[in-house]
Design an enzyme around this catalytic site. Structure first.
Site, mmCIF file in Angstrom:
data_model
loop_
_atom_site.group_PDB
_atom_site.id
_atom_site.type_symbol
_atom_site.label_atom_id
_atom_site.label_comp_id
_atom_site.label_asym_id
_atom_site.label_seq_id
_atom_site.Cartn_x
_atom_site.Cartn_y
_atom_site.Cartn_z
ATOM 1 N N ASP A 120 50.095 -2.990 -1.885
ATOM 2 C CA ASP A 120 51.521 -2.734 -1.974
ATOM 3 C C ASP A 120 51.723 -1.577 -2.951
ATOM 4 O OD1 ASP A 120 54.344 -2.996 -1.599
ATOM 5 O OD2 ASP A 120 54.051 -5.110 -1.174
ATOM 6 N N GLU B 243 59.117 4.504 7.702
ATOM 7 C CA GLU B 243 59.909 3.320 7.381
ATOM 8 C C GLU B 243 61.349 3.481 7.840
ATOM 9 O OE1 GLU B 243 59.833 0.185 3.792
ATOM 10 O OE2 GLU B 243 60.126 2.257 3.166
ATOM 11 N N GLU C 287 57.503 -12.887 3.645
ATOM 12 C CA GLU C 287 57.133 -12.633 2.254
ATOM 13 C C GLU C 287 57.731 -13.654 1.302
ATOM 14 O OE1 GLU C 287 57.099 -8.960 -1.019
ATOM 15 O OE2 GLU C 287 58.228 -8.764 0.857
ATOM 16 N N HIS D 271 47.770 -1.353 2.905
ATOM 17 C CA HIS D 271 49.224 -1.324 2.695
ATOM 18 C C HIS D 271 49.556 -0.709 1.346
ATOM 19 C CE1 HIS D 271 53.422 -2.208 3.188
ATOM 20 N NE2 HIS D 271 53.453 -2.898 2.069
ATOM 21 N N HIS E 267 57.136 -5.792 7.171
ATOM 22 C CA HIS E 267 57.087 -6.756 6.073
ATOM 23 C C HIS E 267 57.771 -8.033 6.556
ATOM 24 C CE1 HIS E 267 57.205 -2.712 4.276
ATOM 25 N NE2 HIS E 267 56.556 -3.198 3.247
ATOM 26 N N HIS F 95 52.696 1.967 -0.667
ATOM 27 C CA HIS F 95 53.928 2.758 -0.677
ATOM 28 C C HIS F 95 53.676 3.858 -1.705
ATOM 29 C CE1 HIS F 95 56.759 -0.071 1.470
ATOM 30 N NE2 HIS F 95 55.875 -0.963 1.056
ATOM 31 N N HIS G 31 61.383 -1.893 8.474
ATOM 32 C CA HIS G 31 61.035 -2.427 7.160
ATOM 33 C C HIS G 31 60.828 -3.933 7.150
ATOM 34 C CE1 HIS G 31 62.327 -4.185 3.212
ATOM 35 N NE2 HIS G 31 61.330 -3.433 2.820
#
Length: 369
Positions: free
Chosen positions: A312, A142, A209, A67, A206, A69, A179
């Protein structure tokens, strides 16, 4: 005649890519080549003249960063409450894009990652990864669209993009990433999940969380309600469900789904994830930086949920070296669970074969912590 020196590389945990990680294992290396693997006792008997070389905490095949970004790689690091993270990302949005993704990919390569999963916000980044990434993996497009009135229009746009991008697939495959349950409307999330399942696309979401996410979905409370109100013309009606139960009700769980974070879950929800075949991607350092708590890894392990590790983004984690996620948890969790998640769990999450460290493998494939 020239004889290559044989060494027995050993560590607290040794994993060769199949079977169970070993606590008293070793890998026999002769020059640039692996010549054996097994228990340290067994290899000592087979190679009595070999030197035993401790290699730290673990030995394993190339790890997977499941994972990232990458297009946030130029963002400054944020540490603080989860409620401040979204404003932080938005405040630095001009730094997001292709140049950041290129730098992030370079950092992934330097870290020794063998594969990766990236959540892609901009079309140019998707095309770059599909055309130029030297690493195998999945690029998840996304989707943000909280207003249900926009669901059909957004779905048609996403479907058209995915069809075009799939023609470019090679080392990197295309996936979808609605997302989060709070940023994608229910009808759109349901459509995207159905589409992904029908087309064999991996789905990354996601979820679970933060406590704020649960408060938003169960009671329509908290700062996410304010953000939703700014982005949607339609008032939000909370379903009264926790994030995992909400995703189950929408048909978004399943063997093609990768759920990222999974911190705020109870045992019944863990069973739901296990029964559905959903994989969970853990990002422990990001969770610590955003003060959302710790994922119940013992529950996941007890119920047989496939786990992987991810960093992340650079906006919520100090680097993109996924090995540091395992080190962060080393004293808290059975290290065999961590090393499996770092390797086989990541490859399985991305539907890629796990590299194996067997006789004849290049010693360069052996990574260490």
């Amino acid at each position: 005649m020239f004889w290559l020196r044989t060494e027995l590389w050993t560590a607290e945990v040794v994993y060769t890519g199949f079977g169970t990680p070993m606590l008293r294992g070793a890998i026999a290396v002769q020059g640039p080549t692996v010549v054996g693997q097994g228990s340290l006792e067994e290899l000592r008997a087979r190679f009595p003249q070999a030197e035993v070389v401790p290699k730290g905490k673990a030995l394993f095949p190339p790890p997977v960063n499941a994972h990232t970004h990458l297009d946030l790689s130029l963002h400054p690091l944020y540490r603080g409450p989860f409620s401040g993270f979204i404003p932080h990302v938005v405040a630095h949005r001009e730094k997001r894009g292709l140049e950041a993704a290129k730098q992030g990919l370079e950092e992934l390569l330097r870290s020794g990652a063998g594969a990766f999963a990236d959540v892609v916000f901009k079309d140019e980044v998707m095309e770059f990864l599909l055309r130029e990434s030297p690493l195998p993996g999945v690029a998840f497009y996304e989707v943000f669209a909280p207003d249900p009135e926009d669901a059909e229009e957004v779905f048609q746009q996403v479907q058209a993009k995915v069809k075009a991008w799939r023609r470019l697939e090679g080392r990197v495959r295309v996936g979808l990433s609605p997302h989060a349950p709070y940023s994608v409307s229910a009808p759109l999330l349901r459509r995207l999940a159905q589409y992904a399942r029908a087309e064999g696309l991996p789905l990354m979401i996601h979820a679970g969380e933060s406590q704020e996410e649960a408060a938003f979905l169960q009671k329509g409370e908290g700062f996410l309600t304010q953000i939703h109100g700014r982005l949607s013309r339609t008032p939000f009606e909370p379903p009264g469900l926790t994030p995992i139960r909400y995703l189950q009700a929408l048909g978004a769980l399943g063997p093609n789904t990768l759920l990222v974070h999974g911190v705020q879950v109870d045992e019944e929800e863990v069973r739901m994830l296990a029964d559905s075949g959903t994989k969970v991607i853990l990002c422990p350092r990001s969770n610590a930086y955003l003060q959302v708590g710790e994922a119940p890894i013992h529950l996941y392990a007890r119920h047989g949920v496939e786990l992987a590790l991810g960093t992340d983004s650079r906006a919520s984690s100090p680097d993109l070296d996924v090995k540091n996620e395992a080190l962060f948890l080393w004293e808290k969790v059975d290290p065999r669970v961590l090393i499996r998640a770092l390797t086989r769990g990541g490859y399985r999450a991305l539907s890629l074969p796990t590299p194996r460290l067997t006789r004849g493998s290049p010693a360069s494939l052996v990574h260490s912590l």
